[in-house]
Design an enzyme around this catalytic site. Structure first.
Site, PDB file in Angstrom:
ATOM      1  N   ASP A 164       0.308  32.739 -26.818  1.00 47.77           N
ATOM      2  CA  ASP A 164      -0.652  33.828 -26.752  1.00 47.77           C
ATOM      3  C   ASP A 164       0.053  34.973 -26.008  1.00 47.77           C
ATOM      4  O   ASP A 164       1.136  34.799 -25.446  1.00 47.77           O
ATOM      5  CB  ASP A 164      -1.951  33.387 -26.056  1.00 47.77           C
ATOM      6  CG  ASP A 164      -3.118  34.337 -26.375  1.00 47.77           C
ATOM      7  OD1 ASP A 164      -2.865  35.450 -26.882  1.00 47.77           O
ATOM      8  OD2 ASP A 164      -4.277  33.978 -26.107  1.00 47.77           O
TER       9      ASP A 164
HETATM   10  C1  BGC Z   1      -5.895  36.952 -27.130  1.00 45.01           C
HETATM   11  C2  BGC Z   1      -5.513  36.570 -28.538  1.00 45.01           C
HETATM   12  C3  BGC Z   1      -5.024  37.785 -29.268  1.00 45.01           C
HETATM   13  C4  BGC Z   1      -3.842  38.380 -28.519  1.00 45.01           C
HETATM   14  C5  BGC Z   1      -3.253  39.618 -29.180  1.00 45.01           C
HETATM   15  C6  BGC Z   1      -4.803  37.723 -26.424  1.00 45.01           C
HETATM   16  O1  BGC Z   1      -5.290  38.303 -25.254  1.00 45.01           O
HETATM   17  O2  BGC Z   1      -6.214  35.807 -26.407  1.00 45.01           O
HETATM   18  O3  BGC Z   1      -6.591  36.009 -29.194  1.00 45.01           O
HETATM   19  O4  BGC Z   1      -4.670  37.467 -30.578  1.00 45.01           O
HETATM   20  O5  BGC Z   1      -4.283  38.755 -27.225  1.00 45.01           O
HETATM   21  O6  BGC Z   1      -4.102  40.698 -29.060  1.00 45.01           O
END
Ligand code: BGC
Length: 803
Positions: A747
């Protein structure tokens, strides 16, 4: 177009023909259709609904205009327009007549709040317009009250605010505070002003309809218990066309056929997850074990009575009957066939589900477990449809983590397995068929992985607890050199690399990646050409390109490796509003799953994937499939359900739809990411059985049924190990057991150490790698060239699958 042309050159061209598909009419129509099919009729006494043509209505509640299309954070999306409840009813010309003075009162109130910076759903209810009551009553005896709620990424549904670590986005921490002011008792409950509003309307109008524009569960007992409320609809958060979809249901143009994907209880305290949800910032003990959602409420003594609306609940304007139910067992599968007939007055769709009940045995089991479901076509009055459902016998097995029968194995305990058929778990009727297992049978022998060390006990089916063995705690911050200060890695973006003049003259240093595509060399041979710097470069995210804003990877043109771009979902393709390209805003995932129609999830995936591709992006960071463990999780709207089978089937359909465009789905967040507060450090502590039967099951179904090209590991810690650094999870379970052959991404800005992520099989660190630290780890011998090559081959393997 040649392979990777969109990634490399960002052409300004529609995907097909002359017209762009992004936010086209057809896609917006799919969004509306899914919203309609997801909305759930909770109550309809005296058949107030559907409203007869030309019915005069008074619309109460700021929610009439303060419509919430979805949640906040990466699960938000920018679209051209959003239809609220008032707009929707107005658009259906002649369907209803609206008492405008009250509508204007609410519109002015909401407009004023938006102008002073309130976000949709984040404002107090307006005071009841008492001076308009007389006129409104003279106009009509029918009132519609709309209640709305909002939640988002990075905060949970309670007044708790986490301020214990560096946070570059101050606004993230202010949301719980704002919510706390608006909803002093928590937004699960009605506020004082909302209660007053409902009371006044009920006292003054003979026919009252309540609409719930909500993303997660709220207390619905006021609907069930108040006879003055005749009808109620769970509208969910229904994307850009929500108001119109609702209007079509209210007026009977569409017969509701949605069913709840969660159990609705009256109080937060009724959910076993509540007691310790905010016990600590550092950990959550999953003491309820496998008894999540209906598995708890239908099994644990005394819990049944707490349910207001059970899992799978949903009414229709019409009725259905089941006939000719038959069971046949062949090759390890039980086939169930039945005839469904529409016996009512309206055309409608039905949901048929199969729940099993296993013998308690030594392992103890939930009273019911969903194993299969199907949605019928639109059946006219009197029309019938034959429905077939399949239950694999091995799927009725339980995971024996403590070795009561066979350690670390899925076991079918001896005894009779029952089947229940219906649309909701409570009313499903026991079939006249049982499957008998004569002796305890191991259906799959595995090994212990991700075992807990620090959770002391877990719930059993009779409501007692059993002790869990304790183990040695892992130091999640262990590092061969000084660990980065928490927060200092946050929001660092990848650097743009300089290329030498030689690149312009003679772009490739050797065989380009295209030679692998064309079968001229193998992937091993290709990767063998790259030096260590280049391998380290490839395992980290790369700068944005084109309209994307969540970064990409690749970007090594001297080897013919393009930059491929990611973009967020699941609400839509989340381009920044500044770039002026509105995309289709889909209903939230919870509402999509409430359709119980996986074809719609496929269609949304296909259409969303087209929008991604047309905008020259390659990896859609969706579907999000975490389990609704607690109503308090701020991101539940992005996820499907409390049940892993329902969520798994919807996730699989979404992945198939997306990938039919030859763009990648990135299934997230792997795994046990069920709380937003302190999400980058918080340890989800749970038994191996709960992990496998509930939290991993959803991902297992998706991997096995839909072959996603990427999976996103989660921020949180699982039994002492960060998900992105967890080799047993990413290699042991995901790859060795399930045969996942795609790429794992972290993530965004995890707290994991890059070299440890590489060792764990987390192939890429997004949105940027930590090149110097990875180089240092390599120099110190903590990672080898082979480790880097393994990740790079998976990253490039994904690229090769892209168009
Ligand atoms: C989130 C993800 C997201 C990623 C990119 C993270 O903070 O948990 O779900 O895809 O950011 O924006």
């Amino acid at each position: 177009m040649v392979k990777w042309a969109r990634a490399r050159f960002q052409p300004n061209l529609p995907l097909y023909g002359e017209k762009r598909v992004t936010a086209c009419k057809e896609h917006i129509e799919i969004s509306k259709k899914a919203s309609e099919e997801g909305m759930v009729l909770l109550k309809n006494e005296k058949e107030v609904l559907p409203l007869k043509k030309g019915t005069k209505v008074v619309l109460f509640g700021k929610g009439t205009f303060d419509y919430v299309k979805g949640g906040g954070g990466s699960g938000d999306v920018y679209c051209e327009y959003v239809r609220n409840i008032y707009d929707g009813l107005k658009l259906l010309e002649g369907a209803v007549e609206i008492y405008e003075p009250v509508a204007k009162y609410y519109k002015d109130f909401v407009d004023g709040k938006y102008q002073t910076g309130s976000a949709p759903g984040m404002m107090e209810e307006a005071a009841f317009p008492a001076d308009m009551l007389k006129g409104a009553k003279e106009y009509s005896d029918t009132a519609i009250i709309t209640i709305s709620r909002f939640s988002g990424e990075g905060w949970d549904r309670s007044a708790i605010e986490w301020n214990g670590e560096y946070n570059p986005w101050e606004s993230e921490t202010s949301m719980p505070k704002t919510a706390g002011k608006i909803f002093p008792d928590g937004d699960f409950y009605l506020t004082k002003t909302e209660k007053e509003l409902i009371d006044k309307v009920c006292d003054n109008f003979a026919r009252v309809v309540v609409v719930l524009n909500i993303g997660g569960i709220i207390d619905t007992s006021f609907i069930k218990n108040d006879d003055r409320i005749e009808s109620a609809i769970y509208m969910g958060q229904a994307g850009m066309e929500g108001g119109l979809a609702l209007a079509e249901i209210l007026t009977g143009e569409v017969t509701p056929s949605g069913h709840l994907t969660d159990t609705y209880a009256a109080s937060l305290d009724d959910y076993p997850s509540t007691a310790n949800f905010h016990e600590s910032f550092d950990y959550v003990d999953y003491t309820e074990d496998i008894y999540v959602g209906y598995r708890y409420f239908e099994t644990i003594p005394g819990a049944k009575e707490k349910v207001v609306y059970p899992f799978g609940y949903g009414l229709s304007y019409t009725q259905f009957k089941y006939e000719d139910v038959s069971f046949k067992e062949k090759d390890g599968v039980i086939m169930i066939e039945l005839k469904v007939t529409n016996t009512g007055k309206y055309a409608g769709k039905d949901v048929v589900s199969v729940y099993t009940g296993a013998p308690q045995g030594l392992l103890r089991k939930p009273a019911r477990e969903l194993k299969a479901f199907a949605k019928t076509d639109l059946l006219s009055p009197g029309e019938s449809q034959q429905v077939s459902l399949a239950v694999r016998i091995s799927d009725m097995a339980s995971y024996d983590d403590l070795g009561k029968i066979a350690k670390s194995a899925y076991v079918l305990e001896k005894g009779a397995y029952s089947f229940y058929i219906g649309s909701n778990v409570r009313d499903a009727i026991k079939a006249d068929y049982e499957y008998t297992v004569s002796k305890d049978t191991v259906v799959l022998q595995l090994t212990s992985k991700c075992a807990p060390t620090s959770i002391k006990k877990r719930l059993l089916s009779d409501g007692t607890y059993e002790e869990l063995p304790m183990g040695e705690l892992n130091d999640k911050n262990a590092c061969i050199f000084e660990k980065m200060e928490p927060g200092t890695e946050e929001a660092i973006i990848p650097a743009v690399r300089q290329k030498s003049r030689a690149f312009m003259m003679n772009p490739y240093k050797g065989h380009p990646l295209m030679d692998v595509v064309e079968g001229k060399i193998t992937m091993d041979e290709f990767v063998a050409q790259l030096d260590i710097d280049e391998l380290i470069h490839l395992v980290g995210g790369q700068p944005n390109k084109g309209v994307g804003n969540t970064f990409g990877f690749g970007n090594l043109e001297e080897w013919g490796i393009p930059t491929v771009m990611t973009e967020d979902g699941p609400a839509g393709v989340r381009l920044s509003w500044e770039c002026g390209i509105p995309t289709t805003a889909w209903p939230t995932s919870t509402l999509i799953a409430s359709t119980w129609n996986t074809d719609l999830a496929y269609e949304i995936g296909r259409a969303g994937g087209e929008e991604l591709k047309e905008n020259n992006l390659q990896i859609w960071l969706t579907p999000a499939v975490n389990i609704h463990r607690s109503p308090m999780c701020g991101r539940n709207f992005e996820y499907y359900s409390e049940d892993p089978v329902l969520a798994g089937k919807f996730g699989a359909a979404a992945v198939r739809g997306i990938q039919s465009n030859k763009v990648a789905a990135s299934v997230k967040h792997f795994a046990v990411n069920n709380k937003e507060t302190n999400r980058k450090h918080c340890d989800s502590r749970l038994s191996e059985r709960a992990l496998r039967e509930i939290y991993l099951k959803v991902f297992e179904i998706i991997v096995k049924e839909a072959d996603p090209w990427t999976i996103m590991s989660s921020y949180n810690v699982i039994n002492g190990h960060r998900a992105s650094e967890n080799r047993e999870l990413l290699e042991g379970i995901l790859r060795d057991e399930w045969h996942f052959n795609g790429m794992v991404t972290s993530d965004w800005w995890t707290r994991g150490e890059h070299y440890k992520e590489i060792l764990a099989g987390n192939d890429i660190k997004m949105p940027t790698g930590f090149t110097e630290r990875t180089q240092k780890a390599y120099d110190m011998g903590a990672i080898t060239r082979q480790d880097l090559e393994r990740c790079v081959k998976r990253i490039l393997g994904l690229m090769i699958k892209l168009d």
